[in-house]
Design an enzyme around this catalytic site. Structure first.
Site, PDB file in Angstrom:
ATOM      1  N   ASP A 272       4.970  -6.959   5.236  1.00 53.35           N
ATOM      2  CA  ASP A 272       4.319  -5.670   4.984  1.00 53.35           C
ATOM      3  C   ASP A 272       4.909  -4.981   3.753  1.00 53.35           C
ATOM      4  OD1 ASP A 272       6.797  -4.818   5.936  1.00 53.35           O
ATOM      5  OD2 ASP A 272       5.942  -3.221   7.191  1.00 53.35           O
TER       6      ASP A 272
ATOM      7  N   GLY B  47       0.839  -1.191   0.000  1.00 52.70           N
ATOM      8  CA  GLY B  47       0.000   0.000   0.000  1.00 52.70           C
ATOM      9  C   GLY B  47       0.870   1.235   0.000  1.00 52.70           C
TER      10      GLY B  47
ATOM     11  N   GLY C 265      -1.595   1.605   6.091  1.00 51.31           N
ATOM     12  CA  GLY C 265      -1.904   0.683   7.176  1.00 51.31           C
ATOM     13  C   GLY C 265      -1.392  -0.724   6.961  1.00 51.31           C
ATOM     14  N   LYS C 266      -0.471  -0.897   6.019  1.00 51.25           N
ATOM     15  CA  LYS C 266       0.006  -2.239   5.680  1.00 51.25           C
ATOM     16  C   LYS C 266       0.751  -2.902   6.838  1.00 51.25           C
ATOM     17  CE  LYS C 266       3.736   0.061   3.115  1.00 51.25           C
ATOM     18  NZ  LYS C 266       3.148   1.407   3.303  1.00 51.25           N
ATOM     19  N   THR C 267       1.587  -2.141   7.547  1.00 50.23           N
ATOM     20  CA  THR C 267       2.328  -2.721   8.661  1.00 50.23           C
ATOM     21  C   THR C 267       1.386  -3.084   9.802  1.00 50.23           C
ATOM     22  OG1 THR C 267       4.265  -1.414   8.074  1.00 50.23           O
ATOM     23  CG2 THR C 267       4.217  -2.357  10.285  1.00 50.23           C
ATOM     24  N   THR C 268       0.407  -2.237  10.052  1.00 48.87           N
ATOM     25  CA  THR C 268      -0.571  -2.516  11.105  1.00 48.87           C
ATOM     26  C   THR C 268      -1.347  -3.783  10.797  1.00 48.87           C
ATOM     27  OG1 THR C 268      -0.806  -0.153  11.578  1.00 48.87           O
ATOM     28  CG2 THR C 268      -2.557  -1.603  12.357  1.00 48.87           C
TER      29      THR C 268
ATOM     30  N   GLU D  42       9.396  -4.420   6.895  1.00 44.73           N
ATOM     31  CA  GLU D  42      10.419  -3.609   6.227  1.00 44.73           C
ATOM     32  C   GLU D  42      11.207  -2.815   7.254  1.00 44.73           C
ATOM     33  OE1 GLU D  42      10.769  -0.556   2.450  1.00 44.73           O
ATOM     34  OE2 GLU D  42       8.855  -0.781   3.481  1.00 44.73           O
TER      35      GLU D  42
ATOM     36  N   GLY E 129       1.393   5.206   4.665  1.00 44.47           N
ATOM     37  CA  GLY E 129       0.290   5.513   5.579  1.00 44.47           C
ATOM     38  C   GLY E 129      -0.986   4.735   5.322  1.00 44.47           C
TER      39      GLY E 129
END
Length: 375
Positions: free
Chosen positions: A259, A184, A189-192, A208, A187
């Site tokens: 992510d 994405g 929200g991919k890591t979340t 990452e 911001g």
């Protein structure tokens, strides 16, 4: 790492569409409790302890990370969601759905709200027969006998017969996919989401390592000067990380969530690099890309630019605060072109612009359902 436990649950119903009642309960158990590993046949039995319509009963084997006290609360919630209204007292009655814990590993539990093994399971053929079908040699932790022997010794003379229509076992995300890459814009929200899924399914997570890149703060201050060293360092680090982390795990036995996917290096390089720099960069990228394991599913989280800017401001990384909408839109265009041209990558685009999957459990479940149902 969370501990995975095995529980055997008894399901029964004698009102409405009995087959669908059981299937709906199994689907919700798969969503709320854990992976449904095995399902017994449906057994039709006369009502036990009162006169009423015949029951459909079955038993399922479930792998769960929930402790038994939380498990029983989730089962009661599922019963309520399916329309069961529990009556006061201990009298037997008709029911849309009845969910009971028969066994939880080999534990013996005596608490205010839960007794395991189920205290009356050895008296009930409708509980023992489906359990014996999928756990015949399992030892009853109190009786110290195999379930199959317990069934032979059961004094219940109720008539019982098998319904040949088979219930469908839900396939979990961790079974369906070995490796999911979540991508994405900045911001999005991919890591979340990757962290939430890793916790949900006890998966290996690959994140990452952008925070360790010394060129990133410099790039946001002087893009032209630091674009090439930034992109080259990101490419090298992503290649090294994915090569090392994915090589350590058997992709046929482990579920991995990342992510990012290495192709993001090319997407960002197209935006930030000059033509001559990009040509050199592309040669290096093509060599590395051939060696990287491809994900079973590539998830792209689309977030509109306004929400992206809000999220960037909210998370408060100082070097990101000057990112402009035009830059984010170029990144999104790069992802769009990438998605459009990929023929051999299983891609799912999810619009999360109106979702709050962090604080709203239903939004999170909606995303998981899209991932699970994607072919």
């Amino acid at each position: 790492m969370k501990i995975q436990r095995i529980t055997y649950l008894s399901l029964g119903t004698n009102r409405g569409d009995k087959f669908n009642n059981l299937q709906d309960a199994i689907n919700l158990i798969a969503e709320e409790i854990g992976n449904v590993v095995d399902i017994a046949s449906i057994y039709e039995t006369t009502s036990w302890g009162f006169v009423s319509d015949n029951f459909y009963n079955t038993c399922i084997k479930v792998s769960t990370y929930l402790p038994p006290e939380e498990l029983i609360l989730r089962l009661l919630k599922i019963e309520k969601e399916l329309g069961r209204i529990r009556k006061e007292g201990n009298e037997y009655s008709d029911r849309l759905i009845d969910l009971d814990i028969l066994l939880f590993d080999d534990e013996i539990i005596f608490s205010k709200n839960l007794i395991v093994p189920h205290p009356r399971m050895l008296e009930r053929k409708f509980a023992l027969a489906p359990l014996a079908e999928i756990a015949n040699t399992l030892i009853h932790p109190i009786e110290k006998k195999q379930i199959g022997i317990c069934l032979k010794n059961c004094s219940d003379t109720s008539k019982i017969s098998i319904i040949h229509t088979k219930l469908k076992r839900p396939i979990s995300i961790a079974e369906k996919y070995n490796y999911i890459a979540i991508e994405g814009n900045i911001g999005a929200g991919k890591t979340t989401l990757a962290n939430m899924m890793s916790d949900e399914f006890n998966a290996k997570i690959v994140l990452e390592r952008f925070a360790d890149n010394p060129f990133l703060p410099k790039f946001y201050k002087d893009e032209e000067r630091y674009a090439f060293p930034l992109e080259m360092s990101f490419l090298a680090d992503r290649y090294q990380q994915l090569s090392d982390d994915l090589a350590q795990f058997d992709l046929f036995k482990n579920f991995i969530v990342s992510d990012y996917y290495i192709f993001k290096s090319l997407i960002f390089a197209q935006v930030t690099l000059q033509n001559d720099e990009y040509k050199l960069y592309r040669k290096m990228f093509d060599l590395m890309y051939k060696e990287i394991v491809k994900p079973d599913l590539y998830v792209y989280l689309y977030q509109n630019t306004e929400r992206l800017l809000q999220n960037i401001q909210k998370r408060g990384r100082a070097y990101e605060q000057n990112i402009e909408a035009a830059y984010l839109e170029k990144i999104h265009d790069g992802y769009t072109n990438f998605i459009r041209t990929q023929q051999n990558l299983n891609i799912l685009v999810i619009d999360v612009s109106e979702l709050d999957f962090v604080t709203n459990k239903e939004d999170y479940k909606r995303i998981l359902q899209q991932i699970k149902s994607h072919s």
